[in-house]
Write an enzyme that holds these catalytic residues in place. Sequence first.
Site, mmCIF file in Angstrom:
data_model
loop_
_atom_site.group_PDB
_atom_site.id
_atom_site.type_symbol
_atom_site.label_atom_id
_atom_site.label_comp_id
_atom_site.label_asym_id
_atom_site.label_seq_id
_atom_site.Cartn_x
_atom_site.Cartn_y
_atom_site.Cartn_z
ATOM 1 N N GLU A 183 7.595 8.684 2.721
ATOM 2 C CA GLU A 183 5.945 9.124 3.631
ATOM 3 C C GLU A 183 6.932 8.785 5.152
ATOM 4 O O GLU A 183 6.374 9.463 6.324
ATOM 5 C CB GLU A 183 5.230 8.654 2.999
ATOM 6 C CG GLU A 183 5.062 9.439 1.876
ATOM 7 C CD GLU A 183 3.173 8.449 0.987
ATOM 8 O OE1 GLU A 183 2.799 7.537 1.531
ATOM 9 O OE2 GLU A 183 2.684 9.489 0.303
ATOM 10 N N GLU A 214 7.360 5.526 -6.500
ATOM 11 C CA GLU A 214 6.013 4.816 -5.841
ATOM 12 C C GLU A 214 7.104 4.143 -4.424
ATOM 13 O O GLU A 214 6.770 4.797 -3.087
ATOM 14 C CB GLU A 214 5.213 3.840 -6.501
ATOM 15 C CG GLU A 214 3.923 3.033 -4.816
ATOM 16 C CD GLU A 214 3.116 4.761 -5.096
ATOM 17 O OE1 GLU A 214 3.090 4.930 -3.939
ATOM 18 O OE2 GLU A 214 3.218 5.806 -6.088
#
Length: 127
Positions: A76, A69
């Site tokens: 991102e 994560e």
Amino acid sequence: MPGVEWRGNFWKAFYRAGSGLARTVTTQRNMKIHLLATAAVLALAGLLELSREEWLFLLLAIFLVLVAEALNTAVETVVDLVSPGPNPLAGRAKDIAAGAVLLAALHAVVAGALIFGPHLQRLVSIQ
């Protein structure tokens, strides 16, 4: 003095890494969900008196998801930096990073089932 500079950079690196983790936790909904799930899993694990080996595999699965994560968030962020507008390749990179998190989460679910299953079955058969 080189030793002093090294120690300063060493602690600065730890501080920056901690800041990055804190930013991930405070800004990413999915990281919060993973941490909530982690708390529930650790509470259940504590109640079930897992073996040392079971704890090892459980913690490995948990940290794999959390690391995935965090890396997804980094990907991102970089993609948004270099491609602020819509771009199919940017979207593909984000999807692939999210897919890595999905794989880690699936692994954690399977590991959790293998670890907790026998303990929960034993509890159910007692009652």
